[in-house]
Design an enzyme around this catalytic site. Sequence first.
Site, mmCIF file in Angstrom:
data_model
loop_
_atom_site.group_PDB
_atom_site.id
_atom_site.type_symbol
_atom_site.label_atom_id
_atom_site.label_comp_id
_atom_site.label_asym_id
_atom_site.label_seq_id
_atom_site.Cartn_x
_atom_site.Cartn_y
_atom_site.Cartn_z
ATOM 1 N N GLU A 3 -28.893 0.010 -13.311
ATOM 2 C CA GLU A 3 -27.987 0.981 -12.536
ATOM 3 C C GLU A 3 -28.898 2.027 -12.076
ATOM 4 O OE1 GLU A 3 -25.012 2.853 -14.806
ATOM 5 O OE2 GLU A 3 -23.999 3.207 -13.017
ATOM 6 N N CYS B 104 -20.626 2.810 -13.895
ATOM 7 C CA CYS B 104 -19.956 3.858 -13.154
ATOM 8 C C CYS B 104 -20.226 3.747 -11.796
ATOM 9 C CB CYS B 104 -19.945 5.179 -13.790
ATOM 10 S SG CYS B 104 -19.357 5.284 -15.454
ATOM 11 N N ASN C 113 -15.690 -2.380 -14.121
ATOM 12 C CA ASN C 113 -16.574 -1.938 -14.991
ATOM 13 C C ASN C 113 -16.069 -0.797 -15.749
ATOM 14 O OD1 ASN C 113 -19.418 -1.169 -16.423
ATOM 15 N ND2 ASN C 113 -18.802 0.939 -15.717
ATOM 16 N N GLU C 114 -15.649 -1.074 -17.373
ATOM 17 C CA GLU C 114 -15.240 0.074 -18.146
ATOM 18 C C GLU C 114 -13.789 0.266 -17.426
ATOM 19 O OE1 GLU C 114 -17.534 3.025 -19.169
ATOM 20 O OE2 GLU C 114 -18.746 1.871 -20.299
HETATM 21 O O1 AHR Z 1 -25.151 3.687 -18.711
HETATM 22 C C1 AHR Z 1 -24.532 4.390 -18.476
HETATM 23 C C2 AHR Z 1 -23.032 4.412 -18.035
HETATM 24 O O2 AHR Z 1 -22.376 4.129 -19.416
HETATM 25 C C3 AHR Z 1 -22.574 3.217 -17.360
HETATM 26 O O3 AHR Z 1 -22.640 3.627 -15.936
HETATM 27 C C4 AHR Z 1 -20.912 3.187 -17.766
HETATM 28 O O4 AHR Z 1 -20.759 1.721 -17.485
HETATM 29 C C5 AHR Z 1 -21.176 3.542 -19.104
HETATM 30 O O5 AHR Z 1 -19.919 4.504 -19.529
#
Ligand code: AHR
Length: 614
Positions: free
Chosen positions: A23, A219, A341-342
């Site tokens: 990321e 994120c 994601n999440e």
């Molecule tokens: O790894 C950091 C963040 O942690 C990522 O972007 C997210 O998916 C999680 O909350």
Amino acid sequence: VLEIDLSKKGIEISPNLYGIFFEDINYAGDGGLYAELIQNRSFEFPDPMYSWSINVMGKDKAGYVIEKKDPVSTKNPNYLRIVISSLDKGVLLSNQGYQGISLKKGEYYIVTLYARSPDGSIKNINFEVSNRKGNVAFKDFISDIDRKWKKFEKVIMCNQDIDDGRFVILIKEKGTVDLDFISLFPQNTWKERKNGLRFDLVKWLYDLKPSFMRFPGGCLVQGRNMNEAYRWKFTIGDPLERPTIPNFWGYYQSLGLGFYEYFLLCEDLGAEPIPVINCGMSFQGGSYTDMVPLDKLDEYIQDALDLIEFANGSVDTKWGSIRAKLGHPEPFNLKYIEIGNEQWGPEYYVRYEKFYDAIKKKYPYIKVIFGVGPSPSGKIFDDGWNWVKKTGKADLVDEHYYMSPEWFLNNVDRYSTYDRKGPKVYVGEYAAHGVGRRNNLEAALSEAAYLLNIEKYSDIVSMISYAPLFGKEGASQWQPNLIWFNNRSSYATPSYYVLKILNENKGKYVLPFKLLTLKDKADEVISGMIGLGSWQTSVEYKDLRVISNITGEVLYKDNFIDTLKNWTIARGIWTIKNGVFSQSTLSENCFALTGDVNWSNYTIQVKARKISGR
Ligand code: AHR
């Protein structure tokens, strides 16, 4: 003692168990893996002069303005116009890169920029990389600037190591010049690709031999609102045509590192690509959540379908032919895609389901990954798992946890009770967060213990990846990270080496095994019987355990332990007097059982490992 049953294969360890998750957080992408050294190269940050400065030297009369009219690219409309109406010593334009620029002696660097002089007044500009101490790593110039935009490219050798450098353009002619897309790359990128990746950082990944790579977030995929959500179609093609967008983590991303580069990287690493695609929802924390209405979701679902075609379609398909034009006619063999994601709750489920149905209809072989919400307590707090079980609409469920080392040690058996009939688990993000959230040995060892058990539960957990992957010293938003770097060098953490050791030594099966105590495995029966009256031995034994009663029934079980719960096993010479078992003198190599149990109720046989020579 470990008793291994070689007659059965046991659980097959997932061949894809260990992977990575990339990321662009902590300047992992722009300013990190993406080897571009100029920050804000096309003047598109909200402050177009961010990272740039202009210095009018001597008695020049000069000014500058950000223009948009007739740009090099309408996707990146801003460009810089410098006007020198009276010349003395000239005008300096400098870019400080990402917290400075580091170059290496003897290496080659590629400078590219677009320039024009609308009135034909300025023909030449000089440029160099130097630092405040006056050290100059290289210098060169371009000439023949036209009235129309022209791309200039120079490859230059650096003649001295430099840190904290600036890229400086010097204009020493009177008139007007427009500048845009000013770029500086090392030639020695990974595989020497243009628009490439930083060699040392890819090398860490290559050495890890990850079996998959999840990207581009996190994120980052969600964005803080839907305008800032990550859309893969903006990230391919000529970097000049890729817009600069806000990065969730508080800086700006050039998208120079895009989906084509990610697929190439996966191929280089031998890793299955796992793209994460925005599900029509932005980040759900705080007050941010912004969602695409259901009747407008098709565009996003189409993004997912087109992505699969981009990766796998033949050159006769629309997106397959775009891939071919970029230089890769062969498919990338995409097998997985993650939706969101999440994200959590009914808004997610209803959107996810639409993606799932459309993908499975067109590409039934693609494994679709469902994400459960974040897990602050180590327990999944949303009911995503229930939804998945009810609908059966997921091949894998992505769980994330950032917990203390103690949590990892106490939860090694987390997956012992998971339903084996449902989808498999992909632990997309994990890391042990110890004191001060620093990378340390304690965290890494707890991860190691946890990962060994993940291997044991390979029948339910298919894949796992640490997060985040990279952290830039002095510029990170999150720690710990797996690999740290600065502008010059990089190093890996104990957590990295845990993964490397486990991945390099991963077996094929977890053979059925039992951990035996001496009750199950003893060298000899030493005592005969202990029963009514006293019994004594002067022989010293190591690891003495009470094993079974006279009939051979194993007593060293929980219920028997309960019966004997007042007992302790201690080193010492032991005796039994008047039916009461008690401890007498202690010595180094002896054990004793002590307790106030009335021996008239028991007849006990003792097995133990005898100390050699006695
Ligand atoms: O790894 C950091 C963040 O942690 C990522 O972007 C997210 O998916 C999680 O909350």
